[in-house]
Design a protein around this motif. Structure first.
Motif, PDB file in Angstrom:
ATOM      1  N   UNK A  34     -15.037   4.237  95.600  1.00 48.24           N
ATOM      2  CA  UNK A  34     -14.757   2.801  95.598  1.00 48.24           C
ATOM      3  C   UNK A  34     -15.660   2.082  96.603  1.00 48.24           C
ATOM      4  N   UNK A  35     -15.783   2.645  97.781  1.00 51.61           N
ATOM      5  CA  UNK A  35     -16.646   2.041  98.799  1.00 51.61           C
ATOM      6  C   UNK A  35     -18.082   1.955  98.306  1.00 51.61           C
ATOM      7  N   UNK A  36     -18.546   2.998  97.647  1.00 54.10           N
ATOM      8  CA  UNK A  36     -19.909   3.010  97.113  1.00 54.10           C
ATOM      9  C   UNK A  36     -20.091   1.891  96.090  1.00 54.10           C
ATOM     10  N   UNK A  37     -19.138   1.778  95.166  1.00 50.87           N
ATOM     11  CA  UNK A  37     -19.216   0.738  94.127  1.00 50.87           C
ATOM     12  C   UNK A  37     -19.133  -0.643  94.757  1.00 50.87           C
ATOM     13  N   UNK A  38     -18.197  -0.815  95.673  1.00 47.42           N
ATOM     14  CA  UNK A  38     -18.001  -2.130  96.273  1.00 47.42           C
ATOM     15  C   UNK A  38     -19.224  -2.562  97.087  1.00 47.42           C
ATOM     16  N   UNK A  58     -24.746   3.799  91.127  1.00 49.01           N
ATOM     17  CA  UNK A  58     -23.842   4.355  92.147  1.00 49.01           C
ATOM     18  C   UNK A  58     -23.517   5.821  91.916  1.00 49.01           C
ATOM     19  N   UNK A  59     -23.649   6.287  90.672  1.00 51.39           N
ATOM     20  CA  UNK A  59     -23.279   7.662  90.364  1.00 51.39           C
ATOM     21  C   UNK A  59     -21.777   7.849  90.199  1.00 51.39           C
ATOM     22  N   UNK A  60     -21.015   6.767  90.230  1.00 51.46           N
ATOM     23  CA  UNK A  60     -19.561   6.819  90.054  1.00 51.46           C
ATOM     24  C   UNK A  60     -19.269   6.734  88.562  1.00 51.46           C
ATOM     25  N   UNK A  61     -18.312   7.535  88.105  1.00 47.65           N
ATOM     26  CA  UNK A  61     -18.021   7.586  86.671  1.00 47.65           C
ATOM     27  C   UNK A  61     -17.485   6.256  86.151  1.00 47.65           C
ATOM     28  N   UNK A  62     -17.761   6.014  84.895  1.00 48.46           N
ATOM     29  CA  UNK A  62     -17.311   4.788  84.234  1.00 48.46           C
ATOM     30  C   UNK A  62     -15.779   4.701  84.270  1.00 48.46           C
ATOM     31  N   UNK A  63     -15.107   5.816  84.027  1.00 44.37           N
ATOM     32  CA  UNK A  63     -13.645   5.839  84.010  1.00 44.37           C
ATOM     33  C   UNK A  63     -13.067   5.438  85.366  1.00 44.37           C
TER      34      UNK A  63
END
Length: 139
Positions: A34-38, A58-63
Motif C-alpha cells: 500500500x505504501x508503495x502504491x500510495x 509498482x509491482x503490486x498485484x492488480x487484485x
C-alpha cells in the motif's frame, strides 16, 4: 470477536476479524505494498496513471490495488484515470459495484418479472371468477 481461519495467501492459521482477512505477516506485506502504491500515486506526474500502469510501475498485484480501492484506502476522486471493474461485465467504473448499463439491465429484468407476475396473478384471479353452467341431460 474473531474466528480462526487460514490465511488465504500463506495458509497460516490466524484469528480473522472484520478488518483483517490475512495473517499478521501477510498484513505487513500488504501495508508495504500500500505504501508503495500510495507513494507512486502521490507524485503529481503519476496521478493520472491507469490501473495497469500502477501495477507495472509498482509491482503490486492488480487484485491488491483493487482491494485498497474497495476498502476506500485509495480515494478515486484524487486519481481521475483509476477505476475498478464492474462486477457483472468488467467495464471500468469509479463508483458502486455495477456500471450504469448493468444496473439498467437488471432494473429492466426486474420490471419484466413484475409484469409477468401481475399478468399471472390476474389470469389466476379471472379463472376463479368464471362460472360454468351445465345442463343436465334430458330424459
Amino acid at each position: 470477536m474473531g474466528e480462526l481461519a487460514n490465511c488465504p495467501k500463506c495458509n497460516v492459521l490466524f484469528v480473522q476479524s472484520q478488518f483483517r482477512t490475512v495473517c499478521d505477516k501477510c498484513f505487513k506485506e500488504e501495508e508495504k505494498a500500500y505504501e508503495t502504491v500510495y507513494k507512486f500515486l502521490r507524485k503529481r506526474e503519476n496521478r493520472k496513471a491507469q490501473l495497469d500502469e500502477v501495477v507495472d510501475e509498482t509491482g503490486v498485484s492488480k487484485e491488491l490495488i483493487l482491494k485498497f480501492i474497495r476498502q476506500g484506502r485509495i480515494q478515486l476522486i484524487n486519481f481521475p484515470n483509476l477505476g475498478y471493474p464492474c462486477e457483472k461485465c468488467g467495464k471500468t467504473i469509479r463508483e458502486d459495484r455495477l456500471c450504469e448499463d448493468c444496473k439498467e439491465g437488471i432494473h429492466k429484468q426486474i420490471h419484466q418479472l413484475e409484469q409477468e407476475k401481475m399478468i399471472s396473478d390476474r389470469n389466476k384471479h379471472s379463472a376463479r371468477e368464471t362460472t360454468f353452467y351445465s345442463q343436465s341431460p334430458k330424459k
